[in-house]
Design a protein around this motif. Structure first.
Motif, short mmCIF file in Angstrom:
data_model
loop_
_atom_site.label_atom_id
_atom_site.label_comp_id
_atom_site.label_asym_id
_atom_site.label_seq_id
_atom_site.Cartn_x
_atom_site.Cartn_y
_atom_site.Cartn_z
N ARG A 74 11.97 7.60 2.63
CA ARG A 74 12.28 7.96 1.24
C ARG A 74 12.80 6.72 0.53
NH1 ARG A 74 15.63 11.86 3.58
NH2 ARG A 74 17.34 11.28 2.19
N SER A 75 13.02 6.85 -0.77
CA SER A 75 13.61 5.72 -1.50
C SER A 75 15.00 5.44 -0.94
CB SER A 75 13.70 6.04 -3.00
OG SER A 75 14.58 7.12 -3.23
N TYR A 76 15.38 4.18 -0.96
CA TYR A 76 16.63 3.73 -0.33
C TYR A 76 17.83 4.49 -0.87
CZ TYR A 76 20.28 0.44 1.17
OH TYR A 76 21.39 -0.12 1.73
N GLN A 77 17.84 4.73 -2.21
CA GLN A 77 19.00 5.37 -2.83
C GLN A 77 19.15 6.84 -2.48
OE1 GLN A 77 16.64 3.64 -4.38
NE2 GLN A 77 17.66 1.80 -5.17
N SER A 78 18.08 7.46 -1.99
CA SER A 78 18.14 8.90 -1.72
C SER A 78 18.85 9.24 -0.41
CB SER A 78 16.72 9.49 -1.70
OG SER A 78 16.00 9.04 -0.56
N TYR A 79 19.11 8.23 0.42
CA TYR A 79 19.81 8.47 1.68
C TYR A 79 21.32 8.33 1.49
CZ TYR A 79 15.33 7.77 4.11
OH TYR A 79 14.03 7.87 4.56
N THR A 80 22.06 9.13 2.21
CA THR A 80 23.50 8.88 2.29
C THR A 80 23.71 7.66 3.19
OG1 THR A 80 23.82 10.24 4.26
CG2 THR A 80 23.95 11.35 2.10
N GLN A 81 24.89 7.09 3.15
CA GLN A 81 25.18 5.93 3.99
C GLN A 81 25.01 6.27 5.47
OE1 GLN A 81 28.90 3.96 3.20
NE2 GLN A 81 28.79 2.68 5.03
N ALA A 82 25.45 7.46 5.86
CA ALA A 82 25.32 7.86 7.27
C ALA A 82 23.86 8.00 7.67
CB ALA A 82 26.05 9.19 7.49
N GLU A 83 23.03 8.56 6.77
CA GLU A 83 21.61 8.71 7.07
C GLU A 83 20.94 7.33 7.21
OE1 GLU A 83 20.16 12.83 4.93
OE2 GLU A 83 20.54 11.08 3.66
N ARG A 84 21.26 6.44 6.29
CA ARG A 84 20.67 5.09 6.36
C ARG A 84 21.04 4.40 7.67
NH1 ARG A 84 21.90 4.63 0.72
NH2 ARG A 84 23.87 3.60 1.20
N ARG A 88 19.13 5.75 10.70
CA ARG A 88 17.74 5.30 10.76
C ARG A 88 17.64 3.82 11.12
NH1 ARG A 88 17.98 9.82 8.26
NH2 ARG A 88 16.17 11.16 7.92
N LEU A 89 18.53 3.04 10.57
CA LEU A 89 18.52 1.62 10.88
C LEU A 89 18.93 1.34 12.33
CD1 LEU A 89 20.03 0.34 7.52
CD2 LEU A 89 17.72 -0.14 8.36
N ASP A 90 19.85 2.15 12.84
CA ASP A 90 20.33 1.97 14.21
C ASP A 90 19.28 2.36 15.25
OD1 ASP A 90 22.80 0.99 13.50
OD2 ASP A 90 23.83 2.93 13.64
N TYR A 91 18.53 3.44 14.97
CA TYR A 91 17.71 4.02 16.02
C TYR A 91 16.20 3.97 15.77
CZ TYR A 91 22.26 5.78 17.41
OH TYR A 91 23.59 5.86 17.78
N ASN A 92 15.78 3.45 14.63
CA ASN A 92 14.35 3.36 14.36
C ASN A 92 14.00 1.94 13.92
OD1 ASN A 92 11.71 3.55 13.55
ND2 ASN A 92 12.04 5.08 11.95
N PRO A 93 13.52 1.12 14.83
CA PRO A 93 13.22 -0.28 14.48
C PRO A 93 12.03 -0.44 13.56
CG PRO A 93 12.46 0.21 16.70
CD PRO A 93 13.24 1.41 16.24
N TYR A 94 11.24 0.63 13.37
CA TYR A 94 10.04 0.54 12.54
C TYR A 94 10.26 1.05 11.12
CZ TYR A 94 7.80 -0.18 17.05
OH TYR A 94 7.46 -0.68 18.29
N SER A 95 11.43 1.59 10.82
CA SER A 95 11.66 2.17 9.50
C SER A 95 11.48 1.12 8.40
CB SER A 95 13.06 2.76 9.40
OG SER A 95 13.33 3.17 8.06
N PHE A 96 10.83 1.52 7.32
CA PHE A 96 10.67 0.63 6.16
C PHE A 96 12.03 0.23 5.58
CE2 PHE A 96 9.44 -0.45 1.77
CZ PHE A 96 8.41 -1.34 2.04
N LEU A 97 13.06 0.98 5.90
CA LEU A 97 14.41 0.64 5.44
C LEU A 97 14.85 -0.73 5.97
CD1 LEU A 97 16.30 4.05 5.85
CD2 LEU A 97 15.43 3.02 3.73
#
Length: 412
Positions: A23-33, A36-45
């Motif tokens: 989703r768009s970067y702003q639509s995630y809460t800090q915890a959600e971001r 995803r960044l911690d556990y998904n190395p392929y995320s577009f984030l």
């Protein structure tokens, strides 16, 4: 005549698209971001938040260059691959409520945007246009298409229906339980039919993405000036768009919540409202209006219905008929003293896709004093306002569908 072209998209491989799409970067809460960044190395984030690699918040031109670096790494690692043939891309979304959206991802013309073949209904903020233009120039790609809408067209619909009988190139379901599909169209005959169908349309309308469109136009002007051999066919003369027929566009309203009554007591506020609206106390049960020019209001633990006294309001333009404008003209500005809807910190907005109970909770928390609900605007209102060269107030519509970033990427 609208110029809509196929292009060579950069896309994730089939096995990784569900991991890349975000989703768009702003639509995630800090915890959600962070999750995803911690556990998904392929995320577009990871691309749009490149400072994560260094555990550091990075902004400005330094961030733009790092975004470009992360993007290059995804390509080098084979996560992203560029298509060999220019293609249109049929995109289908089936959401958790079983709403279905079908459209075509393509390159739309900057010249059409400048010449009002692609019409807009929202104002843009110049500083935001420039920031995003500078970002695009540095990174060299766009991963989030502008949402355009067009009159339903039998020829385009027929091709979409026929192509969707084949196996899709992509099929993935998100944690929001939306399922996304993508098909390529690079058959010469189909491409020509689609291109010709759009060329026969006098007007396309921006549904969502006004700043992205404006920034693409600024970028085109700048690169055109810098390119001594400019011929008008360079990729920067176009911007990635998702074109969807009007019948499949979904418009939701935005609720308004205001922090105070502008120095008025509850009784004084209601008396001033009474001049313009017939007011009915609905008690503690949630209430939503069902007609245009009617509003719901939540104040001091109770819901009210507000019915416009039409002899006190003139409908001279299509904008006057828009409930978001009507609320501003009759309550927000003259009574509550909110004149700058973009920058006044006393007002906030809540997507009408959420339940009216969410509005109640915000007011009950004492973060806000009063909240207002309305019925959604219509596609006909949006088009009429654009045709008259007028602009809606900010947050007049929450529009679906919302595409995921990183599924198709347009390079300049």
């Amino acid at each position: 005549m609208a110029k809509v072209l196929p292009f060579k998209a950069v896309r994730p491989t089939r096995d990784k698209v569900s991991l890349v799409a975000s989703r768009s970067y702003q639509s995630y809460t800090q915890a959600e971001r962070e999750a995803r960044l911690d556990y998904n190395p392929y995320s577009f984030l990871h691309i749009v938040n490149p400072g994560y690699k260094y555990d550091k918040e990075i902004s400005g031109k330094e961030r733009y260059q790092l975004v470009k670096n992360r993007y290059s790494e995804f390509k080098e690692d084979g996560v992203f691959v560029k298509d060999e043939l220019p293609s249109f891309y049929i995109y289908r979304i089936v959401d958790r409520d079983h709403q279905v959206f079908n459209g075509i991802i393509a390159a739309a013309s900057v010249e059409d945007y400048k010449n009002d073949v692609i019409k807009k209904h929202e104002d843009t903020i110049e500083s935001r246009e420039i920031v995003f233009k500078d970002y695009l120039k540095t990174v060299g790609f766009n991963a989030e298409p502008v949402l355009l809408t067009y009159p339903d067209n039998d020829k385009i619909t027929s091709i979409i229906t026929e192509i969707q009988k084949q196996r899709s190139e992509f099929e993935f379901t998100t944690t929001y339980r939306d399922t996304h599909y993508l098909w390529e169209i690079n058959n010469i005959n189909d491409v020509k039919i689609i291109s010709d169908a759009f060329e026969n349309m006098d007007t396309l309308y921006i549904a969502d993405g006004h700043h992205r469109s404006a920034s693409s136009a600024l970028l085109c002007n700048e690169l055109k000036t810098e390119n001594k051999s400019h011929n008008g066919e360079e990729t920067y003369n176009y911007f990635m768009s998702f074109l969807i027929p009007e019948s499949e566009l979904k418009l939701h309203e935005f609720y308004r919540v205001v922090k105070d009554l502008n120095g008025l007591s509850k009784e004084e506020f209601l008396i001033q409202l009474d001049t313009i609206y017939r007011i009915e106390n609905r008690g503690i049960m949630p209430y939503k209006p069902s007609k245009a020019h009617h509003f719901s209001m939540y104040l001091d633990g109770e819901f009210y219905s507000l019915y416009l006294r039409k002899n006190n309001y003139e409908f001279n333009t299509s904008l006057d008929d828009l409930d978001a404008q009507l609320l501003y003209d009759t309550i927000l500005s003259p009574i509550l003293g909110i004149n700058d809807l973009r920058n006044d910190t006393r007002i906030d907005y809540l997507s009408g896709k959420k339940d009216i109970v969410n509005l109640k909770s915000l007011v009950d928390s004492n973060a806000f004093k009063v909240g207002f609900g309305m019925v959604p605007a219509t596609i006909q209102q949006m088009k009429a306002i654009a045709d008259e060269g007028l602009t809606m107030p900010p947050k007049s519509t929450y529009i679906e569908p919302k595409l995921r970033s990183g599924v198709t990427i347009y390079e300049f």
